[in-house]
Enzyme design. Structure first.
Site, PDB file in Angstrom:
ATOM      1  NE  ARG A 250      -4.115  -1.857   0.588  1.00 28.68           N
ATOM      2  CZ  ARG A 250      -4.223  -3.129   0.229  1.00 28.68           C
ATOM      3  NH1 ARG A 250      -3.266  -3.703  -0.493  1.00 28.68           N
ATOM      4  NH2 ARG A 250      -5.282  -3.838   0.575  1.00 28.68           N
TER       5      ARG A 250
ATOM      6  CD  GLU B  41      -5.605   1.221   2.436  1.00 30.08           C
ATOM      7  OE1 GLU B  41      -5.451   0.252   3.211  1.00 30.08           O
ATOM      8  OE2 GLU B  41      -6.081   1.107   1.296  1.00 30.08           O
TER       9      GLU B  41
ATOM     10  CB  SER C 130      -8.818  -1.405   4.393  1.00 32.29           C
ATOM     11  OG  SER C 130      -9.154  -2.686   3.943  1.00 32.29           O
TER      12      SER C 130
HETATM   13  C1  LIG Z   1     -15.315  -0.865  -1.968  1.00 36.40           C
HETATM   14  C2  LIG Z   1     -13.827  -0.607  -1.920  1.00 36.40           C
HETATM   15  C3  LIG Z   1     -12.943  -1.665  -2.026  1.00 36.40           C
HETATM   16  C4  LIG Z   1     -11.560  -1.434  -1.982  1.00 36.40           C
HETATM   17  N1  LIG Z   1     -10.723  -2.500  -2.089  1.00 36.40           N
HETATM   18  C5  LIG Z   1      -9.387  -2.291  -2.124  1.00 36.40           C
HETATM   19  C6  LIG Z   1      -8.499  -3.401  -2.313  1.00 36.40           C
HETATM   20  O1  LIG Z   1      -8.906  -4.542  -2.453  1.00 36.40           O
HETATM   21  N2  LIG Z   1      -7.174  -3.128  -2.343  1.00 36.40           N
HETATM   22  C7  LIG Z   1      -6.672  -1.849  -2.201  1.00 36.40           C
HETATM   23  O2  LIG Z   1      -5.448  -1.666  -2.259  1.00 36.40           O
HETATM   24  N3  LIG Z   1      -7.488  -0.788  -2.007  1.00 36.40           N
HETATM   25  C8  LIG Z   1      -8.835  -0.976  -1.975  1.00 36.40           C
HETATM   26  N4  LIG Z   1      -9.682   0.093  -1.791  1.00 36.40           N
HETATM   27  C9  LIG Z   1      -9.107   1.440  -1.568  1.00 36.40           C
HETATM   28  C10 LIG Z   1      -8.924   2.296  -2.860  1.00 36.40           C
HETATM   29  O3  LIG Z   1      -9.753   1.847  -3.906  1.00 36.40           O
HETATM   30  C11 LIG Z   1      -7.480   2.318  -3.329  1.00 36.40           C
HETATM   31  O4  LIG Z   1      -6.648   2.956  -2.390  1.00 36.40           O
HETATM   32  C12 LIG Z   1      -7.272   3.024  -4.692  1.00 36.40           C
HETATM   33  O5  LIG Z   1      -5.959   2.806  -5.111  1.00 36.40           O
HETATM   34  C13 LIG Z   1      -7.552   4.528  -4.689  1.00 36.40           C
HETATM   35  O6  LIG Z   1      -7.626   4.958  -6.047  1.00 36.40           O
HETATM   36  P1  LIG Z   1      -8.475   6.232  -6.475  1.00 36.40           P
HETATM   37  O7  LIG Z   1      -8.315   6.445  -7.927  1.00 36.40           O
HETATM   38  O8  LIG Z   1      -9.872   6.101  -5.983  1.00 36.40           O
HETATM   39  O9  LIG Z   1      -7.707   7.363  -5.691  1.00 36.40           O
HETATM   40  P2  LIG Z   1      -8.284   8.558  -4.779  1.00 36.40           P
HETATM   41  O10 LIG Z   1      -9.126   7.982  -3.688  1.00 36.40           O
HETATM   42  O11 LIG Z   1      -8.887   9.599  -5.638  1.00 36.40           O
HETATM   43  O12 LIG Z   1      -6.936   9.104  -4.175  1.00 36.40           O
HETATM   44  C14 LIG Z   1      -6.210   8.360  -3.213  1.00 36.40           C
HETATM   45  C15 LIG Z   1      -4.847   9.049  -3.021  1.00 36.40           C
HETATM   46  O13 LIG Z   1      -4.136   8.968  -4.246  1.00 36.40           O
HETATM   47  C16 LIG Z   1      -3.783  10.279  -4.727  1.00 36.40           C
HETATM   48  N5  LIG Z   1      -3.901  10.205  -6.183  1.00 36.40           N
HETATM   49  C17 LIG Z   1      -4.961   9.768  -6.898  1.00 36.40           C
HETATM   50  N6  LIG Z   1      -4.664   9.753  -8.207  1.00 36.40           N
HETATM   51  C18 LIG Z   1      -3.390  10.189  -8.322  1.00 36.40           C
HETATM   52  C19 LIG Z   1      -2.505  10.393  -9.412  1.00 36.40           C
HETATM   53  N7  LIG Z   1      -2.846  10.117 -10.682  1.00 36.40           N
HETATM   54  N8  LIG Z   1      -1.256  10.866  -9.154  1.00 36.40           N
HETATM   55  C20 LIG Z   1      -0.859  11.153  -7.874  1.00 36.40           C
HETATM   56  N9  LIG Z   1      -1.662  10.976  -6.807  1.00 36.40           N
HETATM   57  C21 LIG Z   1      -2.902  10.486  -7.024  1.00 36.40           C
HETATM   58  C22 LIG Z   1      -4.769  11.231  -4.059  1.00 36.40           C
HETATM   59  O14 LIG Z   1      -4.229  12.537  -3.948  1.00 36.40           O
HETATM   60  C23 LIG Z   1      -4.964  10.533  -2.712  1.00 36.40           C
HETATM   61  O15 LIG Z   1      -3.904  10.871  -1.847  1.00 36.40           O
HETATM   62  C24 LIG Z   1     -11.064  -0.116  -1.830  1.00 36.40           C
HETATM   63  C25 LIG Z   1     -11.970   0.961  -1.729  1.00 36.40           C
HETATM   64  C26 LIG Z   1     -13.334   0.719  -1.772  1.00 36.40           C
HETATM   65  C27 LIG Z   1     -14.296   1.873  -1.682  1.00 36.40           C
END
Ligand SMILES: Cc1cc2nc3c(=O)[nH]c(=O)nc-3n(C[C@H](O)[C@H](O)[C@H](O)COP(=O)(O)OP(=O)(O)OC[C@H]3O[C@@H](n4cnc5c(N)ncnc54)[C@H](O)[C@@H]3O)c2cc1C
Length: 283
Positions: free
Chosen positions: A165, A278, A215
Protein backbone atom coordinates in the site's frame (compact mmCIF):
# COMPACT_ATOMS: atom_id res chain seq x y z
CA UNK A 1 -11.28 22.44 -18.72
CA UNK A 2 -14.00 23.05 -16.16
CA UNK A 3 -13.84 25.07 -12.95
CA UNK A 4 -16.57 24.40 -10.39
CA UNK A 5 -17.12 26.43 -7.23
CA UNK A 6 -18.96 25.60 -4.00
CA UNK A 7 -19.96 22.17 -5.23
CA UNK A 8 -21.47 19.18 -3.46
CA UNK A 9 -18.64 16.61 -3.35
CA UNK A 10 -21.05 13.66 -2.97
CA UNK A 11 -20.19 12.08 -6.37
CA UNK A 12 -16.43 12.49 -5.94
CA UNK A 13 -15.83 10.11 -3.02
CA UNK A 14 -17.14 6.58 -2.64
CA UNK A 15 -17.98 7.48 0.99
CA UNK A 16 -20.74 9.68 -0.50
CA UNK A 17 -20.62 12.62 1.93
CA UNK A 18 -22.47 15.84 1.19
CA UNK A 19 -19.35 17.94 1.75
CA UNK A 20 -18.90 21.27 0.01
CA UNK A 21 -15.80 21.94 -2.09
CA UNK A 22 -14.72 25.57 -2.48
CA UNK A 23 -13.11 24.97 -5.87
CA UNK A 24 -12.67 22.02 -8.21
CA UNK A 25 -10.67 22.20 -11.42
CA UNK A 26 -11.17 19.49 -14.03
CA UNK A 27 -8.38 19.52 -16.64
CA UNK A 28 -9.18 17.51 -19.77
CA UNK A 29 -5.64 16.79 -20.99
CA UNK A 30 -2.12 16.52 -19.60
CA UNK A 31 -1.26 19.93 -21.10
CA UNK A 32 -4.23 21.49 -19.30
CA UNK A 33 -3.12 19.80 -16.08
CA UNK A 34 0.38 21.27 -16.45
CA UNK A 35 -1.13 24.76 -16.96
CA UNK A 36 -3.50 24.34 -14.01
CA UNK A 37 -0.89 23.21 -11.50
CA UNK A 38 1.57 25.83 -12.81
CA UNK A 39 -0.99 28.60 -12.23
CA UNK A 40 -2.03 27.29 -8.81
CA UNK A 41 1.62 27.13 -7.74
CA UNK A 42 2.23 30.70 -9.00
CA UNK A 43 -0.81 31.90 -7.05
CA UNK A 44 0.47 30.03 -4.00
CA UNK A 45 -2.85 28.15 -3.92
CA UNK A 46 -2.23 24.68 -2.45
CA UNK A 47 -4.18 21.92 -4.17
CA UNK A 48 -5.05 18.26 -3.76
CA UNK A 49 -5.32 15.57 -6.42
CA UNK A 50 -8.53 13.49 -6.51
CA UNK A 51 -9.15 10.58 -8.91
CA UNK A 52 -11.63 7.77 -8.20
CA UNK A 53 -12.15 9.11 -4.66
CA UNK A 54 -12.25 5.57 -3.27
CA UNK A 55 -9.71 6.35 -0.57
CA UNK A 56 -10.63 9.94 0.28
CA UNK A 57 -12.88 11.41 2.97
CA UNK A 58 -13.78 15.05 2.42
CA UNK A 59 -14.21 17.38 5.42
CA UNK A 60 -17.59 19.11 5.72
CA UNK A 61 -16.13 22.08 3.86
CA UNK A 62 -13.04 21.62 1.74
CA UNK A 63 -11.10 24.86 1.35
CA UNK A 64 -8.14 23.32 -0.50
CA UNK A 65 -8.52 23.51 -4.28
CA UNK A 66 -9.21 20.10 -5.80
CA UNK A 67 -7.70 19.03 -9.10
CA UNK A 68 -9.86 16.18 -10.41
CA UNK A 69 -7.92 13.82 -12.67
CA UNK A 70 -10.57 11.54 -14.15
CA UNK A 71 -10.71 13.37 -17.49
CA UNK A 72 -7.04 13.87 -18.38
CA UNK A 73 -6.10 10.57 -19.99
CA UNK A 74 -8.57 7.74 -20.50
CA UNK A 75 -6.51 5.85 -23.11
CA UNK A 76 -5.38 2.23 -22.99
CA UNK A 77 -3.22 0.71 -25.68
CA UNK A 78 -1.65 -2.70 -26.11
CA UNK A 79 1.41 -3.19 -28.34
CA UNK A 80 1.90 -6.41 -30.37
CA UNK A 81 4.62 -7.39 -27.87
CA UNK A 82 2.06 -7.21 -25.03
CA UNK A 83 3.21 -3.94 -23.46
CA UNK A 84 0.23 -2.04 -22.13
CA UNK A 85 0.16 1.72 -21.64
CA UNK A 86 -2.66 3.14 -19.60
CA UNK A 87 -3.68 6.72 -18.78
CA UNK A 88 -4.13 7.64 -15.13
CA UNK A 89 -7.88 8.37 -15.55
CA UNK A 90 -8.72 4.83 -16.70
CA UNK A 91 -10.91 2.83 -14.31
CA UNK A 92 -9.33 -0.42 -13.10
CA UNK A 93 -12.30 -2.43 -14.49
CA UNK A 94 -11.77 -0.84 -17.95
CA UNK A 95 -8.11 -1.87 -17.88
CA UNK A 96 -8.99 -5.45 -16.84
CA UNK A 97 -11.60 -5.69 -19.64
CA UNK A 98 -9.07 -4.36 -22.20
CA UNK A 99 -6.54 -6.95 -21.02
CA UNK A 100 -9.15 -9.67 -21.50
CA UNK A 101 -9.77 -8.54 -25.11
CA UNK A 102 -6.03 -8.88 -25.72
CA UNK A 103 -5.73 -12.30 -24.03
CA UNK A 104 -3.74 -10.82 -21.14
CA UNK A 105 -4.49 -10.87 -17.42
CA UNK A 106 -3.25 -10.77 -13.83
CA UNK A 107 -5.17 -7.97 -12.10
CA UNK A 108 -8.62 -9.59 -11.76
CA UNK A 109 -8.38 -9.46 -7.96
CA UNK A 110 -8.74 -5.66 -8.28
CA UNK A 111 -12.03 -5.90 -10.20
CA UNK A 112 -14.02 -4.98 -7.08
CA UNK A 113 -11.94 -1.88 -6.39
CA UNK A 114 -13.58 1.40 -7.55
CA UNK A 115 -10.26 3.07 -8.33
CA UNK A 116 -8.47 4.77 -11.22
CA UNK A 117 -5.20 3.37 -12.52
CA UNK A 118 -3.37 6.56 -11.40
CA UNK A 119 -4.81 6.26 -7.87
CA UNK A 120 -4.07 2.53 -7.78
CA UNK A 121 -0.41 3.10 -8.74
CA UNK A 122 -0.10 5.95 -6.21
CA UNK A 123 -1.58 3.75 -3.44
CA UNK A 124 -0.02 0.53 -4.81
CA UNK A 125 -3.46 -1.10 -4.58
CA UNK A 126 -3.45 -4.84 -4.08
CA UNK A 127 -4.80 -7.84 -2.20
CA UNK A 128 -4.52 -8.31 1.56
CA UNK A 129 -1.00 -8.42 2.98
CA UNK A 130 -0.76 -12.22 3.17
CA UNK A 131 -1.36 -12.55 -0.61
CA UNK A 132 1.58 -10.29 -1.51
CA UNK A 133 -0.05 -9.12 -4.76
CA UNK A 134 -0.23 -5.55 -5.95
CA UNK A 135 -0.54 -3.52 -9.14
CA UNK A 136 3.20 -2.75 -9.07
CA UNK A 137 3.96 -6.45 -9.83
CA UNK A 138 3.30 -5.74 -13.53
CA UNK A 139 4.58 -2.17 -13.78
CA UNK A 140 7.51 -1.52 -16.11
CA UNK A 141 7.44 2.29 -16.17
CA UNK A 142 5.44 5.22 -14.81
CA UNK A 143 5.31 8.66 -16.44
CA UNK A 144 4.72 11.34 -13.84
CA UNK A 145 4.56 15.09 -13.51
CA UNK A 146 7.13 16.49 -11.12
CA UNK A 147 5.23 19.33 -9.48
CA UNK A 148 8.45 20.96 -8.27
CA UNK A 149 9.77 21.53 -11.79
CA UNK A 150 6.68 21.11 -14.00
CA UNK A 151 8.53 18.44 -16.02
CA UNK A 152 7.23 15.05 -17.16
CA UNK A 153 9.61 12.30 -16.04
CA UNK A 154 9.67 8.50 -16.02
CA UNK A 155 10.19 6.09 -13.16
CA UNK A 156 11.39 2.53 -13.75
CA UNK A 157 10.17 0.66 -10.66
CA UNK A 158 12.66 -0.98 -8.34
CA UNK A 159 12.06 -2.96 -5.15
CA UNK A 160 12.38 0.28 -3.17
CA UNK A 161 9.76 2.21 -5.16
CA UNK A 162 6.78 0.06 -4.09
CA UNK A 163 5.77 -1.87 -0.99
CA UNK A 164 2.52 -2.84 0.73
CA UNK A 165 0.00 0.00 0.00
CA UNK A 166 2.96 2.33 -0.54
CA UNK A 167 4.62 3.94 -3.53
CA UNK A 168 7.45 6.43 -3.83
CA UNK A 169 4.85 8.87 -5.26
CA UNK A 170 3.34 9.27 -1.78
CA UNK A 171 6.50 10.93 -0.53
CA UNK A 172 7.02 13.30 -3.39
CA UNK A 173 5.18 16.05 -5.20
CA UNK A 174 4.45 13.79 -8.16
CA UNK A 175 1.31 13.19 -10.23
CA UNK A 176 1.05 9.78 -11.89
CA UNK A 177 0.16 10.39 -15.56
CA UNK A 178 0.61 7.08 -17.35
CA UNK A 179 1.46 3.55 -16.31
CA UNK A 180 3.16 0.96 -18.49
CA UNK A 181 2.76 -2.74 -17.76
CA UNK A 182 3.81 -6.14 -18.99
CA UNK A 183 1.08 -8.69 -18.19
CA UNK A 184 0.96 -12.45 -18.51
CA UNK A 185 -0.88 -14.19 -21.39
CA UNK A 186 -4.24 -15.42 -20.18
CA UNK A 187 -7.25 -17.13 -21.72
CA UNK A 188 -10.25 -14.73 -21.63
CA UNK A 189 -12.41 -17.53 -20.17
CA UNK A 190 -10.03 -17.72 -17.21
CA UNK A 191 -10.20 -13.92 -16.82
CA UNK A 192 -14.01 -14.12 -16.67
CA UNK A 193 -13.81 -16.88 -14.09
CA UNK A 194 -11.33 -14.94 -11.93
CA UNK A 195 -13.50 -11.78 -12.13
CA UNK A 196 -16.59 -13.71 -11.07
CA UNK A 197 -14.65 -15.35 -8.22
CA UNK A 198 -13.42 -11.95 -7.06
CA UNK A 199 -16.91 -10.43 -7.15
CA UNK A 200 -18.35 -13.40 -5.26
CA UNK A 201 -15.58 -13.16 -2.67
CA UNK A 202 -16.19 -9.44 -2.18
CA UNK A 203 -19.93 -10.01 -1.76
CA UNK A 204 -19.15 -12.67 0.85
CA UNK A 205 -16.46 -10.95 2.91
CA UNK A 206 -16.74 -7.21 2.21
CA UNK A 207 -19.59 -4.84 2.94
CA UNK A 208 -20.54 -3.23 -0.35
CA UNK A 209 -24.17 -2.61 0.71
CA UNK A 210 -23.42 0.94 1.90
CA UNK A 211 -20.91 3.60 0.77
CA UNK A 212 -17.39 3.20 2.14
CA UNK A 213 -13.74 3.84 1.37
CA UNK A 214 -12.55 0.26 1.74
CA UNK A 215 -10.08 -0.56 4.52
CA UNK A 216 -9.67 2.27 7.01
CA UNK A 217 -6.22 1.31 8.33
CA UNK A 218 -3.37 -0.27 6.38
CA UNK A 219 -1.83 -1.30 9.68
CA UNK A 220 -3.86 -2.07 12.81
CA UNK A 221 -4.29 -4.64 15.55
CA UNK A 222 -6.71 -7.33 14.29
CA UNK A 223 -8.19 -7.97 17.76
CA UNK A 224 -8.97 -4.28 18.24
CA UNK A 225 -10.51 -4.12 14.77
CA UNK A 226 -12.74 -7.10 15.56
CA UNK A 227 -13.79 -5.58 18.90
CA UNK A 228 -14.90 -2.28 17.34
CA UNK A 229 -17.18 -3.94 14.76
CA UNK A 230 -20.59 -2.28 15.09
CA UNK A 231 -19.22 0.85 16.84
CA UNK A 232 -21.32 3.74 15.56
CA UNK A 233 -21.09 7.53 15.50
CA UNK A 234 -23.96 9.42 13.86
CA UNK A 235 -24.45 8.02 10.39
CA UNK A 236 -21.12 6.14 10.28
CA UNK A 237 -20.48 2.65 11.63
CA UNK A 238 -17.63 0.15 11.75
CA UNK A 239 -19.17 -2.59 9.63
CA UNK A 240 -20.52 -5.57 11.56
CA UNK A 241 -19.56 -7.79 8.64
CA UNK A 242 -16.10 -6.62 7.57
CA UNK A 243 -13.39 -5.66 10.05
CA UNK A 244 -11.50 -2.40 9.44
CA UNK A 245 -14.33 -1.02 7.27
CA UNK A 246 -16.48 2.07 7.93
CA UNK A 247 -19.86 2.29 6.20
CA UNK A 248 -21.95 5.40 5.68
CA UNK A 249 -25.31 4.02 6.76
CA UNK A 250 -27.30 7.20 7.30
CA UNK A 251 -26.05 10.42 5.75
CA UNK A 252 -22.79 10.36 7.74
CA UNK A 253 -20.65 13.46 8.10
CA UNK A 254 -16.87 13.66 7.93
CA UNK A 255 -16.96 14.35 11.67
CA UNK A 256 -18.73 11.02 12.34
CA UNK A 257 -16.04 9.16 10.42
CA UNK A 258 -13.19 11.06 12.07
CA UNK A 259 -14.64 10.38 15.51
CA UNK A 260 -14.72 6.63 14.86
CA UNK A 261 -11.13 6.68 13.61
CA UNK A 262 -9.97 8.76 16.60
CA UNK A 263 -11.58 6.27 19.00
CA UNK A 264 -9.76 3.35 17.38
CA UNK A 265 -6.47 5.25 17.41
CA UNK A 266 -6.99 5.95 21.13
CA UNK A 267 -7.59 2.25 21.86
CA UNK A 268 -4.38 1.39 19.99
CA UNK A 269 -2.46 4.02 21.95
CA UNK A 270 -3.86 2.77 25.25
CA UNK A 271 -2.50 -0.73 24.61
CA UNK A 272 0.74 0.45 22.94
CA UNK A 273 -0.32 -1.04 19.57
CA UNK A 274 0.63 0.75 16.38
CA UNK A 275 -1.81 1.66 13.64
CA UNK A 276 -1.65 3.61 10.38
CA UNK A 277 -4.60 5.12 8.54
CA UNK A 278 -4.97 4.21 4.87
CA UNK A 279 -7.85 6.61 4.14
CA UNK A 280 -6.84 10.17 3.24
CA UNK A 281 -8.61 13.22 4.70
CA UNK A 282 -9.03 16.40 2.78
CA UNK A 283 -9.91 19.72 4.41
C1 LIG B 1 -15.32 -0.86 -1.97
C2 LIG B 1 -13.83 -0.61 -1.92
C3 LIG B 1 -12.94 -1.66 -2.03
C4 LIG B 1 -11.56 -1.43 -1.98
N1 LIG B 1 -10.72 -2.50 -2.09
C5 LIG B 1 -9.39 -2.29 -2.12
C6 LIG B 1 -8.50 -3.40 -2.31
O1 LIG B 1 -8.91 -4.54 -2.45
N2 LIG B 1 -7.17 -3.13 -2.34
C7 LIG B 1 -6.67 -1.85 -2.20
O2 LIG B 1 -5.45 -1.67 -2.26
N3 LIG B 1 -7.49 -0.79 -2.01
C8 LIG B 1 -8.84 -0.98 -1.97
N4 LIG B 1 -9.68 0.09 -1.79
C9 LIG B 1 -9.11 1.44 -1.57
C10 LIG B 1 -8.92 2.30 -2.86
O3 LIG B 1 -9.75 1.85 -3.91
C11 LIG B 1 -7.48 2.32 -3.33
O4 LIG B 1 -6.65 2.96 -2.39
C12 LIG B 1 -7.27 3.02 -4.69
O5 LIG B 1 -5.96 2.81 -5.11
C13 LIG B 1 -7.55 4.53 -4.69
O6 LIG B 1 -7.63 4.96 -6.05
P1 LIG B 1 -8.48 6.23 -6.47
O7 LIG B 1 -8.31 6.45 -7.93
O8 LIG B 1 -9.87 6.10 -5.98
O9 LIG B 1 -7.71 7.36 -5.69
P2 LIG B 1 -8.28 8.56 -4.78
O10 LIG B 1 -9.13 7.98 -3.69
O11 LIG B 1 -8.89 9.60 -5.64
O12 LIG B 1 -6.94 9.10 -4.18
C14 LIG B 1 -6.21 8.36 -3.21
C15 LIG B 1 -4.85 9.05 -3.02
O13 LIG B 1 -4.14 8.97 -4.25
C16 LIG B 1 -3.78 10.28 -4.73
N5 LIG B 1 -3.90 10.20 -6.18
C17 LIG B 1 -4.96 9.77 -6.90
N6 LIG B 1 -4.66 9.75 -8.21
C18 LIG B 1 -3.39 10.19 -8.32
C19 LIG B 1 -2.50 10.39 -9.41
N7 LIG B 1 -2.85 10.12 -10.68
N8 LIG B 1 -1.26 10.87 -9.15
C20 LIG B 1 -0.86 11.15 -7.87
N9 LIG B 1 -1.66 10.98 -6.81
C21 LIG B 1 -2.90 10.49 -7.02
C22 LIG B 1 -4.77 11.23 -4.06
O14 LIG B 1 -4.23 12.54 -3.95
C23 LIG B 1 -4.96 10.53 -2.71
O15 LIG B 1 -3.90 10.87 -1.85
C24 LIG B 1 -11.06 -0.12 -1.83
C25 LIG B 1 -11.97 0.96 -1.73
C26 LIG B 1 -13.33 0.72 -1.77
C27 LIG B 1 -14.30 1.87 -1.68
Amino acid sequence: MKILENIDLYPYSTMRLHSIGRKMIIPESVDELIDVVGNLSKENDPFYIVSGGSNIVFAERVETSIVYLMKIDESVSVSPGGEVSCGCSVRIQTLINELKKNRLGGLEYLYSVPASVGGAVFMNAGRGKKHNLSISDYLTKVDYLDLRTGEIKSLYPTEESFSYRHSIFQESKFVVLKAYFQFQSQDPALTDQLIQERLAQSRKYLDPSKPSCGSVFCQANPIVMRLVKGMRCGGAIFSKKTPNWISNIDNASAKDILTLIKRVKCIHKLFFFSCKTEIRFLK
